[in-house]
Design a protein around this motif. Structure first.
Motif, short mmCIF file in Angstrom:
data_model
loop_
_atom_site.label_atom_id
_atom_site.label_comp_id
_atom_site.label_asym_id
_atom_site.label_seq_id
_atom_site.Cartn_x
_atom_site.Cartn_y
_atom_site.Cartn_z
N PRO B 189 0.83 -1.20 0.00
CA PRO B 189 0.00 0.00 0.00
C PRO B 189 0.87 1.25 0.00
O PRO B 189 1.82 1.36 0.76
CB PRO B 189 -0.78 -0.11 1.31
CG PRO B 189 -0.70 -1.53 1.70
CD PRO B 189 0.60 -2.04 1.17
N ARG B 190 0.55 2.16 -0.89
CA ARG B 190 1.31 3.39 -1.00
C ARG B 190 0.39 4.58 -1.13
O ARG B 190 -0.73 4.45 -1.61
CB ARG B 190 2.23 3.35 -2.22
CG ARG B 190 3.46 2.52 -1.98
CD ARG B 190 4.24 2.31 -3.26
NE ARG B 190 5.28 1.32 -3.02
CZ ARG B 190 6.55 1.65 -2.75
NH1 ARG B 190 6.92 2.90 -2.72
NH2 ARG B 190 7.44 0.70 -2.53
N PHE B 194 4.51 6.72 -1.56
CA PHE B 194 5.16 6.41 -0.30
C PHE B 194 4.44 5.30 0.43
O PHE B 194 3.22 5.25 0.45
CB PHE B 194 5.24 7.65 0.58
CG PHE B 194 6.11 8.69 -0.04
CD1 PHE B 194 7.47 8.64 0.13
CD2 PHE B 194 5.56 9.66 -0.85
CE1 PHE B 194 8.28 9.57 -0.49
CE2 PHE B 194 6.36 10.59 -1.47
CZ PHE B 194 7.73 10.54 -1.29
N VAL B 196 2.84 3.19 3.36
CA VAL B 196 2.05 3.57 4.52
C VAL B 196 2.67 2.88 5.72
O VAL B 196 2.85 1.67 5.72
CB VAL B 196 0.60 3.14 4.31
CG1 VAL B 196 -0.23 3.54 5.50
CG2 VAL B 196 0.07 3.75 3.04
N HIS B 197 2.99 3.65 6.74
CA HIS B 197 3.80 3.11 7.81
C HIS B 197 3.20 1.89 8.50
O HIS B 197 3.87 0.88 8.69
CB HIS B 197 4.08 4.20 8.83
CG HIS B 197 5.00 3.75 9.92
ND1 HIS B 197 6.23 3.21 9.66
CD2 HIS B 197 4.84 3.70 11.26
CE1 HIS B 197 6.81 2.88 10.80
NE2 HIS B 197 5.98 3.16 11.78
N ALA B 198 1.94 1.97 8.87
CA ALA B 198 1.35 0.86 9.62
C ALA B 198 1.42 -0.43 8.82
O ALA B 198 1.80 -1.48 9.33
CB ALA B 198 -0.10 1.18 9.99
N ALA B 199 1.07 -0.34 7.54
CA ALA B 199 1.09 -1.53 6.69
C ALA B 199 2.52 -1.98 6.46
O ALA B 199 2.82 -3.18 6.48
CB ALA B 199 0.40 -1.24 5.37
N ALA B 200 3.42 -1.03 6.25
CA ALA B 200 4.81 -1.38 5.97
C ALA B 200 5.45 -2.07 7.17
O ALA B 200 6.22 -3.01 7.01
CB ALA B 200 5.59 -0.13 5.58
N ASP B 242 8.78 5.19 3.99
CA ASP B 242 7.48 4.96 4.61
C ASP B 242 6.72 6.25 4.73
O ASP B 242 7.27 7.28 5.07
CB ASP B 242 7.67 4.46 6.05
CG ASP B 242 7.89 2.99 6.08
OD1 ASP B 242 8.25 2.44 5.04
OD2 ASP B 242 7.71 2.41 7.16
N MET B 243 5.47 6.15 4.48
CA MET B 243 4.62 7.30 4.75
C MET B 243 3.96 7.01 6.08
O MET B 243 3.15 6.12 6.21
CB MET B 243 3.59 7.41 3.66
CG MET B 243 2.39 8.15 4.11
SD MET B 243 2.20 9.62 3.17
CE MET B 243 0.79 10.29 4.00
N ASP B 244 4.33 7.76 7.07
CA ASP B 244 3.82 7.48 8.40
C ASP B 244 2.38 7.90 8.56
O ASP B 244 1.99 8.98 8.17
CB ASP B 244 4.65 8.22 9.42
CG ASP B 244 5.88 7.45 9.78
OD1 ASP B 244 6.01 7.11 10.93
OD2 ASP B 244 6.69 7.17 8.86
N ALA B 245 1.63 7.06 9.21
CA ALA B 245 0.29 7.48 9.59
C ALA B 245 0.41 8.23 10.90
O ALA B 245 -0.46 8.96 11.32
CB ALA B 245 -0.61 6.28 9.76
#
Ligand code: ZN
Ligand code: ZN
Lengths: 381, 258
Positions: B189-190, B194, B196-200, B242-245
């Motif tokens: 998931p991006r 970027f 997504v932090h939780a998924a990454a 990572d794109m942090d949530a």
């Protein structure tokens, strides 16, 4: 300019009403009429202006009286320019005929350009505030169907693209319960371009609506299968954490992990939701050649703290004993605040931060989909 | 089809079974040999499971000649289908049955895995229970080793016990060459490119579990079965995008990575 939409259905709603177009939202005309939202699309779509007119149901200039308007001149000149010097009535008429022919054959070109243009606008629209809201309504009504995976318990799915460039891949369905993507069950969706939904929408959607309950509560389903699953779950639990009590989650669970409520983080994964191959009741060993190799894909820690990498980092560094470092507690707070403020604006800010960070670390901005074209989002945020 | 064949024809005049397996919705079933059906040993215990057992068996083996009203006929017909299903579960784990199901598997009669990363891997039908009327048939993908619901409601109402919990696993034990290579490729998931932090973070945790498993297998000198053993380097460039949530792009990815 007159609009023909009074009696007939608008182009947009008839497009969205076509078989196979059930996933599309109806992009508002306001959104399309805002030039900012269309930035950069002109170069991607042949016969852009005509396509745009078609989408907005704007009558094209009638072909009887020739190009009077300045706007029209520009592109007509290219085609008809060489005809102009010939003043004779006959040839003038021929030119008219030819123009007519052009209109007929171009209509299909314009039509497909309009579909492409609509798709590209749609990709942006569904990441804007009104668009994502409209998709949320469709989601709730289960317009996109449910996850085919048994352990996802018919979790509702969302249409996504695996690519932001048109012509690459067809639309897929993203399941928030197993974080995986699936091919739509009906082949009619295999003609729909995934880029018209884009790579960003899926996750942005669930970050925008963190309060959405992902996955049906287990208790609502009935039947022996579930009893079986419950037994399996219990077995798995007692096996994987034999030391701890199987019914009690080992450590205190945070209210948020990495910005997401644990109950909403891939609830379709983890103990009880991982298929355990058996032959006559006996588990097939991992050591068998045909033994399980893919369980990791559907695993999820019982203790979600294991996903708190920052904390683990400090603990592994030996700082764990000293309690959570200042940085760590700060970060948790930030996470909490961020997730509470589920506004798009917040997401955008953070995205910008992320962009900056990436820039710094490796100058090449080659991530899929140019991050700076913030599209609808920028307008909405 | 000839009108009246004598019942004990040796050359497979399986009128009822032909009809049954070619009926819409019964595509998952294979044809059970006459020989198997007429060997009482194979039917042990089924007489208590099936109403009008003998009539049902007669119908399945084309020797039914009872004069009865439509309602009764309907009942017997239903019993015959149930009986066929129960015998089917036993038959498909025999050598001949496995071979027949393998052919159907190769033809894709059971559909393809809906998971994008499985690249249309053919599926096998299975039951989550061996007890009748417990749960409907599911489909097993040997590539992702997961279970899926049949697309069509016609199939979704078939009893899973007619295929059972073991058949699909036995098939791959008997025909290991049919095992598809496993893939580590997965959807990430991006958002605007970027992660997504939780998924990454979850993906990284899962990757750790996978590597631990591979290590266990390596130590036991067993093939891991993954197609892209050497492609692990691939994940290295994703460390810091990572794109942090939540959280602020903490530089911890590298540590967890290996
Ligand atoms: Zn799912
Ligand atoms: Zn699969």
């Amino acid at each position: 300019m007159s609009s023909s939409s009074q009696v007939a259905e608008s182009w947009i709603s008839s497009f969205c009403g076509l078989l196979g177009h059930e996933y599309f939202a109806e992009v508002s005309e306001d959104f399309i009429e805002d030039d900012f939202n269309l930035t950069g699309l002109q170069s991607q779509v042949p016969m852009y202006k005509e396509a745009l007119e078609m989408i907005l149901d704007v009558e094209p200039e009638d072909d009887e009286d020739e190009e009077d308007e300045e706007e029209e001149d520009e592109d007509d000149d290219e085609v008809l320019g060489d005809e102009k010097p010939v003043g004779a009535a006959g040839s003038y008429r021929r030119a008219g005929d030819r123009r007519h022919l052009r209109m007929a054959s171009d209509l299909s070109v314009i039509e497909s350009s309009a579909e492409l243009l609509y798709g590209l606008i749609h990709q942006r629209y569904i990441t804007s505030r009104p668009g994502i809201q409209q998709m949320a309504e469709k989601y709730e009504l289960q317009h996109f169907g449910t996850c085919p995976r048994v352990f996802c318990n018919s979790c509702k799915v969302l249409p996504v693209g695996c690519n932001d460039t048109p012509g690459q891949e067809t639309v897929k369905l993203f399941c928030p319960s197993c974080l995986d993507v699936y091919t739509p069950p009906n082949s009619r969706f295999q003609a729909v371009d995934g880029a018209f939904f884009g790579t960003t929408f899926g996750c942005l959607f669930f970050m925008t609506f963190p309060e959405l309950e992902i996955g049906a509560p287990r208790t609502t389903s009935v039947g022996g299968a579930d009893a079986l699953l419950a037994i399996q779950a219990a077995e798995n639990k007692s096996r994987s954490s034999s030391a701890t009590n199987s019914t009690v989650v080992p450590a205190a669970q945070p209210s948020l992990i990495n910005g997401v409520a644990p109950s909403n983080l891939a609830p379709g994964l983890g103990p009880g939701n991982v298929y355990e191959p058996r032959i006559y009741g006996f588990r097939v060993s991992e050591r068998a050649r045909s033994g399980p190799r893919m369980k990791w894909l559907r695993m999820r820690p019982i203790d979600v703290n294991e996903l708190d990498e920052a904390r683990r980092y400090w603990e592994e560094r030996g700082c764990g004993g000293a309690g959570l470092g200042d940085e760590d507690t700060n970060m948790l707070d930030v996470a909490g605040a961020a997730a509470d403020a589920n506004k798009l604006g917040v997401a955008v800010d953070r995205r910008k931060k992320a962009v900056g960070r990436r820039r710094r670390t490796n100058g090449s901005g080659n991530g899929g989909g140019s991050p700076m074209d913030t599209n609808g989002i920028g307008g909405a945020g | 089809m000839d009108d009246f064949n004598s019942e004990t024809d040796s050359d497979y005049t399986s009128y009822w079974r032909d009809w049954f397996i070619s009926s819409r919705g019964n595509e998952y079933f294979c044809e059970i040999d006459e020989e198997y059906l007429t060997d009482r040993f194979n039917l042990t215990g089924l007489n208590t499971e099936v109403q009008y057992y003998q009539y049902a068996l007669d119908l399945v083996t084309d020797v039914f000649d009872l004069d009865c009203d439509d309602e009764m006929r309907e009942q017997i017909e239903k019993s015959a289908r149930h009986l066929y299903g129960l015998v089917h579960a036993r038959y498909i784990v025999t050598t001949r049955g496995l071979a027949k199901m393998l052919e159907k598997f190769k033809k894709g009669d059971f559909g393809k895995c809906p998971r994008v990363m499985c690249e249309a891997q053919p599926l096998l039908p299975m039951g989550q229970s061996d007890v009748a009327n417990t749960s409907p048939v599911k489909l097993y993908c040997a590539r992702c080793e997961d279970l899926y619901n049949p697309k069509s409601s016609r199939h979704a109402s078939i009893d899973g016990a007619y295929f059972g919990t073991s058949f699909h696993n036995i098939l791959f034990q008997v025909y290991p060459a049919m095992l598809p290579p496993k893939t580590q490729k997965r959807y990430e998931p991006r958002i605007f490119g970027f992660r997504v932090h939780a998924a990454a973070a979850l993906c990284r945790w899962q990757a750790e579990q996978r590597e631990q498993m591979k290590e266990r297998l390596r130590q036991a000198r067993i093939e891991t079965g993954f197609e892209e053993e050497d492609e692990e380097i691939e994940s290295e460039d994703d460390i810091d995008d990572d794109m942090d949530a939540g959280g602020d792009g903490f530089e911890h990815g590298a540590i967890v990575q290996q």
